[in-house]
Design a protein around this motif. Structure first.
Motif, PDB file in Angstrom:
ATOM      1  N   LEU A  76       0.848  -1.183   0.000  1.00 16.57           N
ATOM      2  CA  LEU A  76       0.000   0.000   0.000  1.00 16.57           C
ATOM      3  C   LEU A  76       0.885   1.233   0.000  1.00 16.57           C
ATOM      4  O   LEU A  76       1.740   1.389   0.878  1.00 16.57           O
ATOM      5  CB  LEU A  76      -0.911   0.013   1.232  1.00 16.57           C
ATOM      6  N   TYR A  77       0.680   2.081  -1.007  1.00 15.64           N
ATOM      7  CA  TYR A  77       1.425   3.334  -1.115  1.00 15.64           C
ATOM      8  C   TYR A  77       0.475   4.494  -0.833  1.00 15.64           C
ATOM      9  O   TYR A  77      -0.686   4.463  -1.231  1.00 15.64           O
ATOM     10  CB  TYR A  77       1.962   3.528  -2.542  1.00 15.64           C
ATOM     11  N   GLN A  78       1.003   5.506  -0.142  1.00 14.34           N
ATOM     12  CA  GLN A  78       0.266   6.751   0.015  1.00 14.34           C
ATOM     13  C   GLN A  78       1.196   7.885  -0.353  1.00 14.34           C
ATOM     14  O   GLN A  78       2.266   8.039   0.255  1.00 14.34           O
ATOM     15  CB  GLN A  78      -0.253   6.925   1.430  1.00 14.34           C
ATOM     16  N   ASN A  79       0.805   8.620  -1.368  1.00 15.22           N
ATOM     17  CA  ASN A  79       1.598   9.745  -1.874  1.00 15.22           C
ATOM     18  C   ASN A  79       3.054   9.358  -2.106  1.00 15.22           C
ATOM     19  O   ASN A  79       3.972  10.063  -1.703  1.00 15.22           O
ATOM     20  CB  ASN A  79       1.480  10.943  -0.931  1.00 15.22           C
ATOM     21  N   GLY A  80       3.252   8.213  -2.742  1.00 20.42           N
ATOM     22  CA  GLY A  80       4.586   7.774  -3.143  1.00 20.42           C
ATOM     23  C   GLY A  80       5.357   6.975  -2.113  1.00 20.42           C
ATOM     24  O   GLY A  80       6.418   6.438  -2.411  1.00 20.42           O
ATOM     25  N   GLN A  81       4.846   6.883  -0.895  1.00 16.99           N
ATOM     26  CA  GLN A  81       5.558   6.180   0.167  1.00 16.99           C
ATOM     27  C   GLN A  81       4.934   4.815   0.433  1.00 16.99           C
ATOM     28  O   GLN A  81       3.727   4.725   0.650  1.00 16.99           O
ATOM     29  CB  GLN A  81       5.529   6.995   1.457  1.00 16.99           C
ATOM     30  N   PRO A  82       5.750   3.749   0.429  1.00 13.10           N
ATOM     31  CA  PRO A  82       5.193   2.444   0.790  1.00 13.10           C
ATOM     32  C   PRO A  82       4.895   2.411   2.286  1.00 13.10           C
ATOM     33  O   PRO A  82       5.768   2.697   3.100  1.00 13.10           O
ATOM     34  CB  PRO A  82       6.303   1.463   0.414  1.00 13.10           C
ATOM     35  N   LEU A  83       3.646   2.129   2.636  1.00 14.61           N
ATOM     36  CA  LEU A  83       3.241   2.155   4.042  1.00 14.61           C
ATOM     37  C   LEU A  83       3.180   0.774   4.664  1.00 14.61           C
ATOM     38  O   LEU A  83       3.694   0.558   5.751  1.00 14.61           O
ATOM     39  CB  LEU A  83       1.864   2.807   4.189  1.00 14.61           C
ATOM     40  N   GLU A  84       2.486  -0.144   4.009  1.00 17.05           N
ATOM     41  CA  GLU A  84       2.249  -1.464   4.591  1.00 17.05           C
ATOM     42  C   GLU A  84       2.273  -2.525   3.513  1.00 17.05           C
ATOM     43  O   GLU A  84       2.046  -2.243   2.343  1.00 17.05           O
ATOM     44  CB  GLU A  84       0.885  -1.485   5.295  1.00 17.05           C
ATOM     45  N   ARG A  85       2.507  -3.748   3.981  1.00 16.50           N
ATOM     46  CA  ARG A  85       2.514  -4.906   3.083  1.00 16.50           C
ATOM     47  C   ARG A  85       1.453  -5.894   3.528  1.00 16.50           C
ATOM     48  O   ARG A  85       1.238  -6.086   4.716  1.00 16.50           O
ATOM     49  CB  ARG A  85       3.869  -5.598   3.106  1.00 16.50           C
ATOM     50  N   ILE A  86       0.824  -6.499   2.548  1.00 13.95           N
ATOM     51  CA  ILE A  86      -0.168  -7.543   2.801  1.00 13.95           C
ATOM     52  C   ILE A  86       0.319  -8.781   2.062  1.00 13.95           C
ATOM     53  O   ILE A  86       0.553  -8.734   0.853  1.00 13.95           O
ATOM     54  CB  ILE A  86      -1.555  -7.135   2.276  1.00 13.95           C
ATOM     55  N   VAL A  87       0.466  -9.873   2.787  1.00 15.88           N
ATOM     56  CA  VAL A  87       1.006 -11.098   2.195  1.00 15.88           C
ATOM     57  C   VAL A  87      -0.122 -12.099   1.960  1.00 15.88           C
ATOM     58  O   VAL A  87      -0.947 -12.330   2.844  1.00 15.88           O
ATOM     59  CB  VAL A  87       2.072 -11.729   3.115  1.00 15.88           C
ATOM     60  N   GLY A  88      -0.138 -12.683   0.767  1.00 16.15           N
ATOM     61  CA  GLY A  88      -1.072 -13.759   0.467  1.00 16.15           C
ATOM     62  C   GLY A  88      -2.436 -13.282   0.008  1.00 16.15           C
ATOM     63  O   GLY A  88      -2.746 -12.100   0.007  1.00 16.15           O
ATOM     64  N   TYR A  89      -3.243 -14.246  -0.387  1.00 17.24           N
ATOM     65  CA  TYR A  89      -4.603 -13.977  -0.825  1.00 17.24           C
ATOM     66  C   TYR A  89      -5.452 -13.537   0.363  1.00 17.24           C
ATOM     67  O   TYR A  89      -5.357 -14.104   1.443  1.00 17.24           O
ATOM     68  CB  TYR A  89      -5.214 -15.233  -1.451  1.00 17.24           C
ATOM     69  N   LYS A  90      -6.271 -12.536   0.147  1.00 20.90           N
ATOM     70  CA  LYS A  90      -7.222 -12.077   1.157  1.00 20.90           C
ATOM     71  C   LYS A  90      -8.589 -11.958   0.485  1.00 20.90           C
ATOM     72  O   LYS A  90      -8.690 -11.504  -0.649  1.00 20.90           O
ATOM     73  CB  LYS A  90      -6.828 -10.706   1.721  1.00 20.90           C
ATOM     74  N   PRO A  91      -9.657 -12.328   1.187  1.00 19.43           N
ATOM     75  CA  PRO A  91     -10.995 -12.193   0.624  1.00 19.43           C
ATOM     76  C   PRO A  91     -11.339 -10.729   0.361  1.00 19.43           C
ATOM     77  O   PRO A  91     -10.800  -9.816   1.002  1.00 19.43           O
ATOM     78  CB  PRO A  91     -11.915 -12.771   1.710  1.00 19.43           C
ATOM     79  N   LYS A  92     -12.264 -10.519  -0.544  1.00 23.42           N
ATOM     80  CA  LYS A  92     -12.652  -9.169  -0.951  1.00 23.42           C
ATOM     81  C   LYS A  92     -13.068  -8.307   0.238  1.00 23.42           C
ATOM     82  O   LYS A  92     -12.627  -7.161   0.348  1.00 23.42           O
ATOM     83  CB  LYS A  92     -13.789  -9.244  -1.969  1.00 23.42           C
ATOM     84  N   GLU A  93     -13.915  -8.813   1.101  1.00 19.44           N
ATOM     85  CA  GLU A  93     -14.414  -8.002   2.214  1.00 19.44           C
ATOM     86  C   GLU A  93     -13.295  -7.573   3.164  1.00 19.44           C
ATOM     87  O   GLU A  93     -13.324  -6.469   3.694  1.00 19.44           O
ATOM     88  CB  GLU A  93     -15.522  -8.723   2.974  1.00 19.44           C
ATOM     89  N   VAL A  94     -12.318  -8.440   3.362  1.00 23.11           N
ATOM     90  CA  VAL A  94     -11.183  -8.096   4.225  1.00 23.11           C
ATOM     91  C   VAL A  94     -10.387  -6.948   3.601  1.00 23.11           C
ATOM     92  O   VAL A  94     -10.051  -5.966   4.274  1.00 23.11           O
ATOM     93  CB  VAL A  94     -10.277  -9.332   4.461  1.00 23.11           C
ATOM     94  N   LEU A  95     -10.105  -7.062   2.312  1.00 26.03           N
ATOM     95  CA  LEU A  95      -9.348  -6.006   1.634  1.00 26.03           C
ATOM     96  C   LEU A  95     -10.156  -4.712   1.554  1.00 26.03           C
ATOM     97  O   LEU A  95      -9.612  -3.621   1.736  1.00 26.03           O
ATOM     98  CB  LEU A  95      -8.942  -6.453   0.235  1.00 26.03           C
ATOM     99  N   LYS A  96     -11.442  -4.836   1.305  1.00 24.29           N
ATOM    100  CA  LYS A  96     -12.288  -3.642   1.200  1.00 24.29           C
ATOM    101  C   LYS A  96     -12.320  -2.898   2.526  1.00 24.29           C
ATOM    102  O   LYS A  96     -12.144  -1.673   2.560  1.00 24.29           O
ATOM    103  CB  LYS A  96     -13.697  -4.032   0.767  1.00 24.29           C
ATOM    104  N   ASP A  97     -12.529  -3.614   3.623  1.00 18.33           N
ATOM    105  CA  ASP A  97     -12.533  -2.984   4.944  1.00 18.33           C
ATOM    106  C   ASP A  97     -11.193  -2.306   5.232  1.00 18.33           C
ATOM    107  O   ASP A  97     -11.151  -1.190   5.761  1.00 18.33           O
ATOM    108  CB  ASP A  97     -12.848  -4.009   6.038  1.00 18.33           C
TER     109      ASP A  97
END
Length: 106
Positions: A76-97
């Motif tokens: 996840l980038y915000q204004n050019g800066q990498p903020l966080e990493r998410i590893v592996g498959y995640k269901p849609k609702e988890v990613l949406k939230d």
């Protein structure tokens, strides 16, 4: 529609706002499952969130710089800066939230 980025275009694509970049490869089963989820999220959350994909087989420089060793991995980038990493498959609702929370925290 999610955009495809490369080693040379990634940094320009993540400069403004919130961008979720998926690091993937065509041979990766979980990546194939994640693709449609991200497409749907792009439609639902645009223009507040941009979603991009980078094929690590074709673009090794950025993947190596970020230490991407397992896929799928999302950064996840915000204004050019990498903020966080998410590893592996995640269901849609988890990613949406997750993404909605990031929009609200912005």
């Amino acid at each position: 529609m999610t955009i495809k980025v490369t080693d040379s275009t990634l940094l320009s694509e993540v400069q403004k706002g919130i961008t979720l970049v998926e690091f993937l490869a065509p041979w990766c089963g979980p990546c194939k499952m994640l693709g449609p989820v991200l497409e749907e999220l792009e439609e639902e959350l645009a223009p507040k969130v941009k979603i991009a994909k980078l094929n690590i087989d074709e673009n090794e420089i950025i993947a190596n710089q970020l230490g991407i060793r397992s896929i799928p991995k999302m950064v996840l980038y915000q204004n050019g800066q990498p903020l966080e990493r998410i590893v592996g498959y995640k269901p849609k609702e988890v990613l949406k939230d997750y993404l909605i929370k990031k929009i609200e925290d912005k």
